[in-house]
Design a protein around this motif. Structure first.
Motif, PDB file in Angstrom:
ATOM      1  N   MET B 174       0.959  -1.196   0.095  1.00 20.08           N
ATOM      2  CA  MET B 174       0.066  -0.091   0.092  1.00 20.08           C
ATOM      3  C   MET B 174       0.878   1.266   0.019  1.00 20.08           C
ATOM      4  O   MET B 174       0.504   2.088  -0.500  1.00 20.08           O
ATOM      5  CB  MET B 174      -1.039   0.042   1.168  1.00 20.08           C
ATOM      6  N   VAL B 175       1.926   1.132   0.779  1.00 24.74           N
ATOM      7  CA  VAL B 175       2.849   2.464   0.627  1.00 24.74           C
ATOM      8  C   VAL B 175       3.459   2.593  -0.676  1.00 24.74           C
ATOM      9  O   VAL B 175       3.376   3.796  -1.112  1.00 24.74           O
ATOM     10  CB  VAL B 175       4.194   2.164   1.682  1.00 24.74           C
ATOM     11  N   LEU B 176       3.735   1.266  -1.334  1.00 26.70           N
ATOM     12  CA  LEU B 176       4.308   1.516  -2.755  1.00 26.70           C
ATOM     13  C   LEU B 176       3.216   2.238  -3.765  1.00 26.70           C
ATOM     14  O   LEU B 176       3.297   2.871  -4.543  1.00 26.70           O
ATOM     15  CB  LEU B 176       4.341   0.107  -3.198  1.00 26.70           C
ATOM     16  N   LEU B 177       1.861   1.590  -3.426  1.00 25.31           N
ATOM     17  CA  LEU B 177       0.954   1.965  -4.400  1.00 25.31           C
ATOM     18  C   LEU B 177       0.610   3.729  -4.034  1.00 25.31           C
ATOM     19  O   LEU B 177       0.329   4.513  -4.858  1.00 25.31           O
ATOM     20  CB  LEU B 177      -0.391   1.321  -4.306  1.00 25.31           C
ATOM     21  N   THR B 178       0.432   4.035  -3.026  1.00 26.24           N
ATOM     22  CA  THR B 178       0.521   5.443  -2.470  1.00 26.24           C
ATOM     23  C   THR B 178       1.371   6.245  -3.183  1.00 26.24           C
ATOM     24  O   THR B 178       1.084   7.238  -3.759  1.00 26.24           O
ATOM     25  CB  THR B 178       0.197   5.485  -0.899  1.00 26.24           C
ATOM     26  N   ALA B 179       2.599   5.924  -3.035  1.00 29.85           N
ATOM     27  CA  ALA B 179       3.814   6.676  -3.501  1.00 29.85           C
ATOM     28  C   ALA B 179       3.672   6.920  -5.109  1.00 29.85           C
ATOM     29  O   ALA B 179       4.004   7.728  -5.387  1.00 29.85           O
ATOM     30  CB  ALA B 179       5.193   6.050  -3.029  1.00 29.85           C
ATOM     31  N   LEU B 180       3.507   5.654  -5.824  1.00 25.51           N
ATOM     32  CA  LEU B 180       3.472   5.922  -7.012  1.00 25.51           C
ATOM     33  C   LEU B 180       2.164   6.641  -7.680  1.00 25.51           C
ATOM     34  O   LEU B 180       2.347   7.411  -8.706  1.00 25.51           O
ATOM     35  CB  LEU B 180       3.282   4.260  -7.806  1.00 25.51           C
ATOM     36  N   LEU B 181       1.090   6.370  -7.056  1.00 25.89           N
ATOM     37  CA  LEU B 181      -0.095   7.201  -7.460  1.00 25.89           C
ATOM     38  C   LEU B 181       0.238   8.835  -7.114  1.00 25.89           C
ATOM     39  O   LEU B 181      -0.235   9.791  -7.923  1.00 25.89           O
ATOM     40  CB  LEU B 181      -1.344   6.934  -6.527  1.00 25.89           C
ATOM     41  N   SER B 182       0.755   9.120  -6.152  1.00 22.57           N
ATOM     42  CA  SER B 182       1.274  10.220  -5.736  1.00 22.57           C
ATOM     43  C   SER B 182       2.185  10.993  -6.975  1.00 22.57           C
ATOM     44  O   SER B 182       2.074  12.160  -7.434  1.00 22.57           O
ATOM     45  CB  SER B 182       1.993  10.642  -4.582  1.00 22.57           C
ATOM     46  N   ALA B 183       3.416  10.017  -7.200  1.00 25.42           N
ATOM     47  CA  ALA B 183       4.095  10.589  -8.403  1.00 25.42           C
ATOM     48  C   ALA B 183       3.415  10.704  -9.936  1.00 25.42           C
ATOM     49  O   ALA B 183       3.663  11.560 -10.203  1.00 25.42           O
ATOM     50  CB  ALA B 183       5.234   9.279  -8.728  1.00 25.42           C
ATOM     51  N   ARG B 184       2.352   9.876  -9.905  1.00 22.24           N
ATOM     52  CA  ARG B 184       1.810   9.971 -11.232  1.00 22.24           C
ATOM     53  C   ARG B 184       0.822  11.570 -11.091  1.00 22.24           C
ATOM     54  O   ARG B 184       0.731  12.080 -12.145  1.00 22.24           O
ATOM     55  CB  ARG B 184       0.593   8.943 -11.424  1.00 22.24           C
ATOM     56  N   VAL B 185       0.303  11.884 -10.093  1.00 20.64           N
ATOM     57  CA  VAL B 185      -0.403  13.193  -9.971  1.00 20.64           C
ATOM     58  C   VAL B 185       0.639  14.205 -10.354  1.00 20.64           C
ATOM     59  O   VAL B 185       0.235  15.138 -11.055  1.00 20.64           O
ATOM     60  CB  VAL B 185      -0.963  13.141  -8.458  1.00 20.64           C
ATOM     61  N   LEU B 186       1.767  14.222  -9.679  1.00 17.51           N
ATOM     62  CA  LEU B 186       2.729  15.155  -9.838  1.00 17.51           C
ATOM     63  C   LEU B 186       3.266  15.346 -11.189  1.00 17.51           C
ATOM     64  O   LEU B 186       3.308  16.178 -11.693  1.00 17.51           O
ATOM     65  CB  LEU B 186       3.825  15.159  -8.889  1.00 17.51           C
ATOM     66  N   ALA B 187       3.329  14.137 -11.683  1.00 19.83           N
ATOM     67  CA  ALA B 187       3.805  14.112 -13.325  1.00 19.83           C
ATOM     68  C   ALA B 187       2.914  14.636 -14.267  1.00 19.83           C
ATOM     69  O   ALA B 187       3.142  15.452 -15.137  1.00 19.83           O
ATOM     70  CB  ALA B 187       4.205  12.370 -13.819  1.00 19.83           C
ATOM     71  N   LEU B 188       1.590  14.492 -14.124  1.00 21.86           N
ATOM     72  CA  LEU B 188       0.528  15.022 -14.923  1.00 21.86           C
ATOM     73  C   LEU B 188       0.514  16.355 -14.766  1.00 21.86           C
ATOM     74  O   LEU B 188       0.273  17.187 -15.480  1.00 21.86           O
ATOM     75  CB  LEU B 188      -1.051  14.327 -14.328  1.00 21.86           C
ATOM     76  N   TRP B 189       0.599  16.967 -13.405  1.00 20.25           N
ATOM     77  CA  TRP B 189       0.545  18.186 -13.292  1.00 20.25           C
ATOM     78  C   TRP B 189       1.621  19.017 -13.926  1.00 20.25           C
ATOM     79  O   TRP B 189       1.244  20.020 -14.638  1.00 20.25           O
ATOM     80  CB  TRP B 189       0.580  18.604 -11.658  1.00 20.25           C
ATOM     81  N   SER B 190       2.834  18.300 -13.890  1.00 22.34           N
ATOM     82  CA  SER B 190       4.031  19.043 -14.395  1.00 22.34           C
ATOM     83  C   SER B 190       3.770  18.836 -16.054  1.00 22.34           C
ATOM     84  O   SER B 190       4.077  19.943 -16.758  1.00 22.34           O
ATOM     85  CB  SER B 190       5.192  18.104 -14.109  1.00 22.34           C
ATOM     86  N   TYR B 191       3.320  17.839 -16.503  1.00 19.33           N
ATOM     87  CA  TYR B 191       2.926  17.880 -18.110  1.00 19.33           C
ATOM     88  C   TYR B 191       2.044  18.977 -18.407  1.00 19.33           C
ATOM     89  O   TYR B 191       2.101  19.541 -19.627  1.00 19.33           O
ATOM     90  CB  TYR B 191       2.528  16.447 -18.272  1.00 19.33           C
ATOM     91  N   ARG B 192       1.006  19.030 -17.601  1.00 17.78           N
ATOM     92  CA  ARG B 192      -0.024  19.698 -18.129  1.00 17.78           C
ATOM     93  C   ARG B 192       0.524  21.431 -18.267  1.00 17.78           C
ATOM     94  O   ARG B 192       0.313  22.245 -18.999  1.00 17.78           O
ATOM     95  CB  ARG B 192      -1.124  19.880 -17.174  1.00 17.78           C
ATOM     96  N   ARG B 193       1.458  21.678 -17.140  1.00 20.05           N
ATOM     97  CA  ARG B 193       2.182  22.995 -17.020  1.00 20.05           C
ATOM     98  C   ARG B 193       3.021  23.198 -18.370  1.00 20.05           C
ATOM     99  O   ARG B 193       3.214  24.226 -19.091  1.00 20.05           O
ATOM    100  CB  ARG B 193       2.897  23.199 -15.771  1.00 20.05           C
TER     101      ARG B 193
END
Lengths: 218, 287
Positions: B174-193
């Motif tokens: 669950m820690v791994l899943l949480t960390a990777l989901l957080s990374a994806r949220v950040l990556a999508l935000w960065s991509y959109r910018r």
């Protein structure tokens, strides 16, 4: 060295699409595939409106994104700068088509004809099964350019070894020649006129120049 | 610059790569993520699922190419082509995943995980080399695709663990899943910018904006559920929802990136010529 390029004089092009038709006849491209075409750009707002005709084709880039992307090595560069395709190596993945910022790669998977289900005599004569299911594009009429090296004639000067679109242009808007030869027709035009290349900012080093005004370079 | 391009010069979405190509990115990324998850969590058989997903993606592409019986030619240009490199990594990945499952070898599992990361990186760079598509040549698409693939794999891994094993909601997955989901949220935000700097057509930006809002909210919800489920076993059933979102949201993202936002680079001229030879402002379609 030799670097064959095309020079387009935007002040002369009248958008007649004769080059488009000449290319289709010379290369036997199927319906929907235009290795050469002329964009019709309308800009400004009433009453200050203008139309600009911009002939486009494969830019035969010095740094072609299609060549870098191609997984098979089917896309290659001649020593004189022309970009070609080995149809027998191409797997038709169309990766090159997505890599080209000029949208000058085409892939058709089925034979089709301009008028119904039967080919015209010209279409039947020009049909090349090797071009089905693979990538294709403008070759700068490579068969003619290759002839120049055997015959000693000069591309851009002698019509037999000059691309069909250049030969057909009724306005004298299209020119072809060796940019590395300072005495060539294209070198003189580039020296005497202001010009640009499309999407130069992408680092592709395109081999098609557009003239837009008299005067020294850009 | 002013004015609008007539329809005949307006470009649309790239017409060559359809759902079969998108499936390669969806299944390939998820499969690579599953292989990494299997190595982290020490799962013996899960790697087979990852390899099967990667193989399924490649099979989809095989059905898309114009000359499928020449497919082996794709190995000929590894010097510059990321597609060749992807094809080169794939058989090594299959061999190590099969070997890890057969021998129950942690070493081979980690080797398969390393190859899986290389595979998903090749996929990301492959899309990024599509310079005719502004949404693809955005350099931020690389971390986005890698993060998404790993998050999808973790989601599928958590789901598969629930079905196959006596996993009583261990903390590490669950820690791994949480960390990777957080990374994806950040990556999508960065991509959109970063996308507007690619001079992307307006249609792509509008569609991405709509998707980004929904996808970001859904991913944040999944993260919250995953954290709460780890802390409180009474809401453990919600883990399934969190894992499904991790996979489904990633697939929606990749399908949109490959198909829906794939508007072609517009033609543009820096100057135009007015009657009489006068130089006028250039033209670039707004899309």
């Amino acid at each position: 060295m030799t670097r064959y390029v095309m020079v387009v004089d935007l002040r002369r092009c009248i958008g007649c699409q004769t080059c488009t038709a000449a290319c289709k006849v010379a290369n036997g491209t199927p319906p929907g595939v235009q290795w050469r075409r002329v964009l019709d750009l309308e800009t400004g707002s009433y009453p200050d409106v203008r139309r600009t005709f911009v002939p486009v084709s494969c830019m035969h880039c010095g740094n072609p994104p299609c060549l870098e992307a191609c997984p098979t090595g089917a896309t290659f560069k001649h020593e004189d700068g022309r970009v070609g395709i080995h149809y027998d190596l191409c797997i038709g993945c169309a990766y090159c088509a997505t890599a080209c910022p000029y949208h000058q790669r085409f892939r058709v998977t089925r034979q089709s004809f301009a008028y119904g289900s039967e080919p015209t005599p010209e279409e039947a004569h020009k049909f090349d099964p090797a071009r089905l299911g693979v990538s294709s594009k403008c070759t700068f009429c490579s068969d003619r350019i290759d002839l120049a090296s055997h015959s000693g004639r000069v591309p851009g000067v002698d019509p037999e070894v000059t691309p069909a679109c250049v030969n057909s242009c009724i306005a004298g808007a299209l020119h072809f020649g060796d940019r590395d030869d300072p005495a060539s027709n294209v070198s003189r035009l580039l020296e005497q006129n202001r010009h640009f290349r499309m999407h130069e900012e992408l680092g592709t080093d395109p081999g098609v120049y557009y003239l837009y005004a008299e005067g020294d370079r850009t | 610059m002013s004015g609008a391009f007539p329809t005949r010069t307006a470009l649309g979405r790239q017409p060559y790569w359809d759902w079969r190509a998108a499936s390669n990115f969806m299944l390939g990324g998820s499969g690579a993520g599953v292989l990494v998850y299997a190595a982290v969590c020490g799962e013996r058989l899960l790697g087979l699922l990852g390899a099967a997903l990667v193989g399924g993606g490649l099979l989809c592409v095989w059905f898309e190419i114009g000359r499928p019986w020449r497919a082996l030619n794709a190995y000929r240009h590894g010097a510059t082509s990321w597609m060749s490199r992807e094809a080169t990594v794939a058989p090594l990945l299959f061999a190590s995943a099969l070997g890890a499952a057969w021998l129950d070898s942690p070493g081979l599992r980690w080797l398969a995980a390393a190859l899986a990361i290389a595979y998903v990186y090749c996929q990301a760079r492959m899309l990024n080399a599509g310079r005719g598509i502004p949404a693809w040549r955005n350099p931020r698409s690389v971390p986005l695709l890698v993060a998404s693939g790993l998050a999808e794999g973790a989601g599928l891994g958590v789901l598969a663990g629930g079905f196959w094993g006596p996993m009583a909601l261990p903390v590490w997955p669950m820690v791994l899943l949480t960390a990777l989901l957080s990374a994806r949220v950040l990556a999508l935000w960065s991509y959109r910018r970063a996308l507007p700097k690619m001079v992307a057509p307006g249609r792509a930006l509008r569609e991405l904006s709509r998707f980004g809002r929904v996808s970001g909210a859904v991913d944040v919800l999944a993260i919250a559920v995953a954290i709460l489920a780890t802390a409180d076993a009474r809401i453990a059933p919600l883990v399934t929802a969190s894992a499904l979102i991790a996979a489904g949201s990633g697939w929606a993202l990749k399908y949109s990136l490959v198909i829906r936002w794939s508007y072609e680079q517009p033609f543009a001229v820096p100057v135009t010529v007015a009657r009489g030879g006068e130089v006028a402002p250039g033209a670039r379609p707004e899309g």
